[in-house]
Structure formats: C-alpha cells, structure tokens
Motif scaffolding. Structure first.
Motif, PDB file in Angstrom:
ATOM      1  N   PHE A 752      39.556  28.477  42.244  1.00 41.90           N
ATOM      2  CA  PHE A 752      39.962  29.836  41.871  1.00 41.90           C
ATOM      3  C   PHE A 752      38.983  30.847  42.441  1.00 41.90           C
ATOM      4  O   PHE A 752      37.763  30.662  42.350  1.00 41.90           O
ATOM      5  CB  PHE A 752      40.022  29.984  40.347  1.00 41.90           C
ATOM      6  CG  PHE A 752      40.348  31.392  39.905  1.00 41.90           C
ATOM      7  CD1 PHE A 752      41.640  31.873  39.998  1.00 41.90           C
ATOM      8  CD2 PHE A 752      39.352  32.241  39.441  1.00 41.90           C
ATOM      9  CE1 PHE A 752      41.949  33.167  39.607  1.00 41.90           C
ATOM     10  CE2 PHE A 752      39.648  33.535  39.050  1.00 41.90           C
ATOM     11  CZ  PHE A 752      40.951  33.999  39.136  1.00 41.90           C
ATOM     12  N   ASN A 753      39.548  31.899  43.009  1.00 46.77           N
ATOM     13  CA  ASN A 753      38.734  32.963  43.589  1.00 46.77           C
ATOM     14  C   ASN A 753      39.118  34.268  42.907  1.00 46.77           C
ATOM     15  O   ASN A 753      40.295  34.614  42.832  1.00 46.77           O
ATOM     16  CB  ASN A 753      39.004  33.048  45.101  1.00 46.77           C
ATOM     17  CG  ASN A 753      37.997  33.959  45.797  1.00 46.77           C
ATOM     18  OD1 ASN A 753      37.681  35.035  45.290  1.00 46.77           O
ATOM     19  ND2 ASN A 753      37.518  33.512  46.951  1.00 46.77           N
ATOM     20  N   ARG A 754      38.091  35.016  42.413  1.00 47.01           N
ATOM     21  CA  ARG A 754      38.385  36.257  41.693  1.00 47.01           C
ATOM     22  C   ARG A 754      39.089  37.282  42.574  1.00 47.01           C
ATOM     23  O   ARG A 754      39.722  38.213  42.075  1.00 47.01           O
ATOM     24  CB  ARG A 754      37.098  36.854  41.116  1.00 47.01           C
ATOM     25  CG  ARG A 754      37.378  37.933  40.053  1.00 47.01           C
ATOM     26  CD  ARG A 754      36.106  38.443  39.421  1.00 47.01           C
ATOM     27  NE  ARG A 754      36.386  39.536  38.490  1.00 47.01           N
ATOM     28  CZ  ARG A 754      36.496  39.409  37.172  1.00 47.01           C
ATOM     29  NH1 ARG A 754      36.345  38.234  36.622  1.00 47.01           N
ATOM     30  NH2 ARG A 754      36.765  40.456  36.407  1.00 47.01           N
ATOM     31  N   SER A 755      39.008  37.088  43.900  1.00 43.35           N
ATOM     32  CA  SER A 755      39.711  38.017  44.791  1.00 43.35           C
ATOM     33  C   SER A 755      41.227  37.912  44.619  1.00 43.35           C
ATOM     34  O   SER A 755      41.973  38.783  45.053  1.00 43.35           O
ATOM     35  CB  SER A 755      39.346  37.736  46.254  1.00 43.35           C
ATOM     36  OG  SER A 755      39.810  36.448  46.640  1.00 43.35           O
ATOM     37  N   TYR A 756      41.683  36.817  43.937  1.00 44.74           N
ATOM     38  CA  TYR A 756      43.110  36.670  43.677  1.00 44.74           C
ATOM     39  C   TYR A 756      43.647  37.816  42.799  1.00 44.74           C
ATOM     40  O   TYR A 756      44.848  38.090  42.814  1.00 44.74           O
ATOM     41  CB  TYR A 756      43.386  35.353  42.951  1.00 44.74           C
ATOM     42  CG  TYR A 756      43.253  34.102  43.798  1.00 44.74           C
ATOM     43  CD1 TYR A 756      42.922  34.165  45.152  1.00 44.74           C
ATOM     44  CD2 TYR A 756      43.471  32.851  43.233  1.00 44.74           C
ATOM     45  CE1 TYR A 756      42.798  33.011  45.909  1.00 44.74           C
ATOM     46  CE2 TYR A 756      43.356  31.691  43.979  1.00 44.74           C
ATOM     47  CZ  TYR A 756      43.011  31.769  45.326  1.00 44.74           C
ATOM     48  OH  TYR A 756      42.896  30.639  46.063  1.00 44.74           O
ATOM     49  N   ILE A 757      42.745  38.440  42.038  1.00 48.74           N
ATOM     50  CA  ILE A 757      43.206  39.481  41.102  1.00 48.74           C
ATOM     51  C   ILE A 757      42.623  40.841  41.487  1.00 48.74           C
ATOM     52  O   ILE A 757      42.242  41.631  40.632  1.00 48.74           O
ATOM     53  CB  ILE A 757      42.837  39.145  39.648  1.00 48.74           C
ATOM     54  CG1 ILE A 757      41.312  39.038  39.485  1.00 48.74           C
ATOM     55  CG2 ILE A 757      43.496  37.867  39.183  1.00 48.74           C
ATOM     56  CD1 ILE A 757      40.864  39.071  38.046  1.00 48.74           C
ATOM     57  N   ALA A 758      42.544  41.088  42.765  1.00 53.13           N
ATOM     58  CA  ALA A 758      41.958  42.343  43.238  1.00 53.13           C
ATOM     59  C   ALA A 758      42.564  43.534  42.506  1.00 53.13           C
ATOM     60  O   ALA A 758      43.781  43.708  42.464  1.00 53.13           O
ATOM     61  CB  ALA A 758      42.191  42.488  44.740  1.00 53.13           C
ATOM     62  N   ILE A 759      41.665  44.345  41.883  1.00 52.59           N
ATOM     63  CA  ILE A 759      42.101  45.523  41.134  1.00 52.59           C
ATOM     64  C   ILE A 759      42.015  46.743  42.031  1.00 52.59           C
ATOM     65  O   ILE A 759      40.962  47.029  42.613  1.00 52.59           O
ATOM     66  CB  ILE A 759      41.228  45.741  39.874  1.00 52.59           C
ATOM     67  CG1 ILE A 759      41.202  44.469  39.025  1.00 52.59           C
ATOM     68  CG2 ILE A 759      41.754  46.922  39.072  1.00 52.59           C
ATOM     69  CD1 ILE A 759      42.538  44.033  38.502  1.00 52.59           C
TER      70      ILE A 759
END
Length: 760
Positions: A752-759
């Motif tokens: 999982f990469n936090r960039s998946y949920i770019a705000i």
C-alpha cells in the motif's frame, strides 16, 4: 406603616438626603436643642426614626407654637434642602404617603396637599414642613419590632393595608397539608434573595396549598400578605381589588391607576401571592409592570417564565409524608399500609391523585386491592363510577376520579396543533427525545408549538431533550387517545424516513425507539395504514439489523396474518426469512421462507416488492454458499427493478449485493459495473455524500484486487477527497477509512502506498 407619622415622613426625607439620622434631627430641631440644652444621641434618634419610640412630647409641644414652626421651616430651608438631591421626587413621595393614608380625613388631606404640586423651592419647603409638623402631632402607634428589624436597614417599610384593601387575606392551607418542611425553608431562603418567585409545577402537585402554608409559617416576617387568584389578566385583577376609597362612579381605568399606584408604593416587607398564574409572558401585558413592584411577589404557575426566579415544586419525596396524607383521608390506611404505599407509587406520588385515591377508598365500593389493580391498569382512569368530593381553589367539586384529573389538566381545551404534539409525544421514551428531531418527525413547520407547550408547562424541557411528566403522558393517552388516524401525519413522516433504505440516519436508534413505542401503544383504527407503517419500519430496521424491533414487528404481522392481503402476507414470510438468516443463522429455513414469500407474491400488483423478494432469496442462497441460484434470483431482481422503472433506494441494495456475489463468483468486472450503477445513483440523488464515497472506496478495492492500480488510485483519491471535505483529514472518520484500506491491501499481500489517496 399605613400612617403618615413622624417615622414614615422622616424616613421618606432621609431617603432623598445626604444626611445621617443624628445630623438630620440636630439641624431640624436646632432651636429646641439650644433652648433646652438637649443633645441627640444615635440610639434615641434611631428608635424615633424607626418608629420604636414616640418622639419626645416636649419637642412636639415646643414646635406647636406658630413662631417655632416658622423656625423649623427656616432651618429646613437653610440646612436640609441643600442636602436633598431631588426635592420634586421628595414632595411626590410625601404626597403619596398622605394620599394613601386612610386614617387622614378628606378635609385634612385637602389642606395638607394644598401646595402640591409645588411651583418653587419655598413652596416645597412649606409643603414638606407642614406634613412633618402634622405627622409629629399625631398619636403614636407602636410598630412590629421584628418586621422593623428585618426591613428598615434601608428605611423601607410598607403602609399597613388592612384598613384600605378588603378581601385579600390569604386563606389557610387545607387541614391535611403535610410533608413540605424542607421546601418551605428553601422558598424562604430564595425569597430573601429574590423579590419575584415563580413556584412552578404541573397541576395537582399542591402549589396553592404550599404557598398558603408558607404564608402561615412566615407571616411574622411581613407587614402585609395579600392573596389574589389569577383569572383572566393582571389588569382586571388589580382593577377588581376592593379598596376602601373606591367610589361607585369610578371608571375601571381610574380604579386601575389608583390601585396600581398604591401597590407600587409597597416595600419588600409586603408579600403578594398571585395564585394560579397559568398564562405566559407573551399573553400577559402587565407582567412587566408587576415585576417592577418593590414588594415581594410569589406566583404559583404551571407555566415556565424566564423572569424572576423559578422554584420547581416536585412530588413529595418522603413516602411517610404521603402515607400520612393518605391516612388523614382514609380511615383504614394503617390496616392496608403495603397496598396504600403501592397505590401512592401507582399514581406517581401525584398529590391530588393520592388524595383522590384515598377519598375513593373512604367513600367508594372498591377495596384497596381493587383500587390498586385498576390504577396499575391506568393511573388516571381507574374505571370507577364512584363520585369523589374535593375542595380545590376554594371550590367544592364532586366528580369521578378520571373527571377530576381530566378537568385539572384540560387537554381537551388546547388547540388541535397542541393536542397533536402532546398525542405524539406520548410515544417518546421516559428520558425524553431531542426536541428538533421530534419536530422533524412530526413534519412541523417550526418549533413554535413545542416551545409554547414548554412555556405553558405541559412539556418538560431538559435541553435538548423534551418529555412529558408521567401523569401528563397518561392523561394524554386517556384523553387524546393516540391512534393511527389522529397521528397520521407523524406516521407518514416516519414512513418517508424509513423508505430511504439506502440513506444513513445518524439518529436511527432514537427513531427506532420512538417507532417501537408507537407500534406497542397506538390504537389501530386503520389496519391498512398500520400494516404499511410497520412494514416500512421493518425494512429500515433490517438495514441496521435492529433485532428487537424486527422480532416485535414480525410478531405483530403474525397476529394479523389472517387479515393480510397476498402481498402483505408475502412480506410477513419475508420478515420471517430475514430473522432466520440474519439472527438465527438458519440459512436453510431462510431460503424456504423466502421461497414461500416469493410464491405468495402477486408480481403484477407490485413489481417493486417482487424485485426485492427475488433479491432476498438470492441473498440467502449467497449466504448459504449456493452461488448459481443466488445469481439467478439476483439477476431476476435486477430485471424486475428495471421493468419497475422508478429510481429508488432499494436499487442500491440490489446492485450492491449483486456486486458482492459477482466478486465471489470471480467476475469482478460485472461487480464493478454494478457498483458503478450504485455510485451514479447516489451521486445523482445526494451529490458527493459519504455513501457515494463508500462506493468509490469499494470500487477501488475491486480494481486493486485485479491489479488495475490506476483505476484503484482514481477511486481511492475520489473517496478520500470527499471524506476530507466532509470530515477533515484529522478526523476519526478519515483515519478509520484509511485504516480499513490499509488492512484490505495487507490482507491480500498488496503493497500500500499513501499516494493512492492523493488529496487535492
């Protein structure tokens, strides 16, 4: 007191002057002191000015001579007038003192008031000194030292009203009054700090007798105690007071002005009791005027006021005191002590109800056990024809138990809107319901009706909750008879909420509690409407797996089974199926009941119902692991819903369940297409809501499972941007959704990469 004497005149002057008592007397009587080598000490001066001792007869005799009276006026003009801040107000106060003194003849008043109003300072001096000399010459009347000690620290004493106002004596409390010693002491302390006190409670608690007992207990604290029973408005009450100087030719306006002026002159050693002040501040134009009176005022009222101080009089807490009250009215109370105590509890310790029950036992045919049994069935209507004679507010009334209680609360006199609100509030839990939530459930246009009933004392408020006192609730049930027909607007609004199956209601627990109270307590006078109501409630409870409510409604449907039309009977079997699968985990039984429901249904009469029944059967097959029949019935449900052709929230459930099935079967693209239909429907209906974000999150998970990372990212980003906009990135909601996504990815071995949920 009610006399223009030396004490009252001097205190009136000193109220306007910057002089102490000794200096005042030394200046006033300078000639006498010099001629007789007399010295004024503080103790003697204080007793003269407070009316505890008569002024020295030698001083009085000295100033009766005309030339000596002239000297007194010269001293007053030279040394006292300069110390008076506003001699116009002083002359008016002395004018009122003389005018209100019924012991002064009309001729003497005319002579004393001849210079009023005063056109010059010299006229004011002569006016003041003439009244002073007149007052010095009058016979001395002893004052009550206790009242003087309590009230004259500020020089404030009222005139005695007994010779001027007739018929305003406060009645004695009833002979069986008891059990309020603590409350009497509390009210005494409150009244010492607050001039205006509203003694508040529901009807029948004993407010009037309580205040009468207070007046008897503390009568020596006051120069005067006046008692008035409120009828229609304060102006009429004040106008109708019987004054000794009223003349037949006086108009009502003249009487009111004169009476009101006199009441305004009373000081805080006078107590006025206004009983049964059951109105509101907005309906009583003169309340502000009375609130400005200088005297103490106690109002007894069922209403709630933001003015003054409110003292809430609750039920008598001491059971022994209530038993003592019961014993005074029922001669065999001691022989039936346990039953009597249970009777007291059955009527919620409501004072009038306790009295009625005791009198019913003393004079009626029923035994104590019979009365208890009937009161347990309905505490306000024990179904007895025995008539009970009671005295309330000075009137003797003979009626049945229920007739007394019904008249006491008089709910039948309220407007249709108020009755509707009270009728529906009987379904609220004992602890209450959120006021705005309740107003929405009743589809009220505003809070005015609820707020009015709070002000009138029919609704209890413990912000933000509202509720009914238990006895008010029971009389509302007995008198207003809540039914499917007369609560129809409320039931319709609740059904509208329940029909939004795809939408979340954050207050669903409160909603279901309210609905269950309706189902258990409402009178069914329209079976078709009642069935529609409980059916819609069940389907919404199913969304939240609200087991107790679902089981209750299933039982009620069973009771009506023989009266149900085919499609309603199909719903009954569907409810049985839902409970068997959801809570009992008996999927074989759930499938069998779902099939019976589908076989009972007449599709051409209700395509929407037929679609749901097919979906539910398919869902049960899915839970049982039988994927192919699950697919068959779910796709039939989708086909029927398309034929039905009207967008509705049940489509969300159908497509969502179908998407989960396709995912398990291994056809993720079909699952994703179904989820897209759900998402599009929600966005069209409610915009970018939390529900829409949840579907985007689920679609992202499906894309991630098949390795389509870019589409997964797009859906994750869309979902979390909505969460951030609605709740903020540091909220528990946002962090919870993020943790859910991380756990999903890790459980499938996907980095999982936090960039998946770019705000954005």
């Amino acid at each position: 007191m009610d006399r223009c004497d030396f004490s009252s005149v001097c205190r009136t002057i000193l109220d306007s002057a910057t002089l102490n008592q000794v200096d005042f007397l030394e200046i006033l009587f300078e000639d006498y002191a010099r001629a007789n080598l007399f010295f004024f000490n503080a103790g003697l001066s204080n007793r003269w000015l407070r009316g505890l001792k008569p002024l020295s007869s030698a001083i009085i005799k000295y100033y009766k001579a005309d030339d000596k009276a002239d000297n007194l006026m010269k001293n007053f003009s030279k040394s006292i007038i300069p110390c008076i801040s506003d001699y116009d107000n002083l002359t008016k106060a002395l004018h009122d003192l003389v005018l209100n003194d019924v012991s002064i003849s009309d001729d003497s008043k005319k002579e004393l008031l001849g210079y009023y109003p005063c056109d010059s300072k010299s006229e004011a001096v002569e006016f003041i000194c003439n009244i002073l000399i007149f007052a010095m010459s009058r016979p001395f009347v002893t004052r009550d030292t206790k009242i003087i000690e309590k009230h004259t620290s500020s020089g404030a004493l009222s005139p005695i009203v007994s010779e001027r106002i007739f018929g305003a004596d406060i009645p004695a409390p009833c002979k069986h009054f008891s059990g309020r010693n603590k409350e009497l002491a509390e009210l005494h302390d409150i009244l010492s700090e607050n001039d205006k006190v509203f003694v508040n409670s529901i009807g029948g608690i004993g407010k009037s007798e309580f205040v009468k007992a207070f007046a008897r207990e503390y009568r020596k604290d006051f120069t005067n105690i006046l008692y008035f029973c409120y009828d229609s408005d304060l102006k009429n009450l004040i106008t109708d007071i019987d004054f000794s100087d009223d003349r037949p030719e006086d108009s009502d306006d003249e009487k009111f002005k004169r009476h009101n002026r006199y009441l305004r002159s009373l000081k805080d050693d006078t107590l006025i009791v206004i009983d049964n002040f059951d109105t509101t501040a907005s309906d009583e134009d003169l309340l502000d005027v009375v609130m400005k009176y200088k005297c103490k005022v106690i109002f007894t009222t069922r209403s709630n006021f933001d003015l003054g101080y409110t003292y809430s009089l609750n039920e008598i807490s001491d059971i022994d005191s209530l038993f003592e009250l019961f014993s005074k009215l029922y001669s065999e109370a001691d022989k039936n002590r346990d039953t009597v105590i249970n009777i007291i509890e059955a009527v919620n310790r409501h004072t009038l109800s306790v009295e009625l029950a005791a009198r019913l036992l003393e004079k009626g045919l029923l035994s104590a056990d019979d009365v208890l049994e009937k009161l347990n069935e309905c505490s306000v209507d024990p179904e007895t024809s025995d008539r009970i004679n009671i005295h309330k507010d000075g009137k003797g009334v003979k009626a049945t138990f229920y007739e007394h209680i019904r008249t006491l609360f008089s709910l039948f006199k309220l407007s249709d809107e108020y009755q509707f609100i009270l009728r529906c509030l009987t379904f609220a839990p004992v602890e209450g319901v959120y006021s705005r939530l309740f107003a929405n459930w009743l589809a009220l246009p505003d809070m005015n009706g609820i707020n009015d009933l709070i002000e009138l004392g029919f609704i209890k408020e413990n912000a933000p909750f509202i509720s009914l006192h238990q006895i008010v609730c029971e009389i509302a049930v007995a008198d207003l008879k809540p039914s499917v027909t007369n609560c129809a607007d409320c039931l319709k609004e609740l059904q509208n909420i329940c029909l939004c199956h795809g939408l979340d209601d954050p207050n669903y627990t409160e909603l279901f509690t309210f609905i269950l109270n309706i189902i258990e307590n409402i009178k069914n006078d329209d079976t078709d409407s009642y069935i529609r109501f409980i059916v819609n409630a069940f389907t919404y409870m199913e969304k939240y797996q609200y087991e107790s409510g679902m089981r209750l409604i299933r039982s009620l449907m069973k009771a009506y089974k023989t009266e149900l039309k085919p499609n309603d009977l199909a719903l009954y079997y569907d409810f049985e199926s839902a409970i068997a699968g959801m809570f009992d985990k008996d999927f074989k039984k759930a499938i069998s009941l779902s099939q019976t429901a589908l076989d009972t249904c007449v599709p051409e009469d209700d395509l929407h119902l037929a679609a749901n029944l097919n979906m539910n059967l398919g869902y049960n097959y899915h839970l049982a692991g039988q994927l192919e029949p699950a697919r068959e019935y779910m796709e039939r449900a989708i086909s029927l819903m398309s034929e039905y052709g009207k967008p509705n929230n049940d489509m969300l459930i159908i497509y969502h369940n179908y998407a989960n099935l396709m995912d398990d079967i291994g056809e993720p693209m079909k699952a994703i297409r179904a989820m897209k239909k759900c998402a599009e429907f929600i966005k069209d209906a409610n915009g970018e809501s939390a529900d829409y974000a949840d579907f985007r999150l689920d679609m992202g998970k499906m894309y991630l499972k098949i390795g389509n990372v870019q589409n997964a990212k797009d859906n994750f980003s869309a979902a979390f941007n909505i969460y951030a906009s609605l709740f903020g990135t540091d909220s528990e909601m946002f962090e919870g959704k993020l943790a859910e996504l991380v756990q999903f990815a890790e459980s499938r071995g996907i980095p999982f990469n936090r960039s998946y949920i770019a705000i954005s």
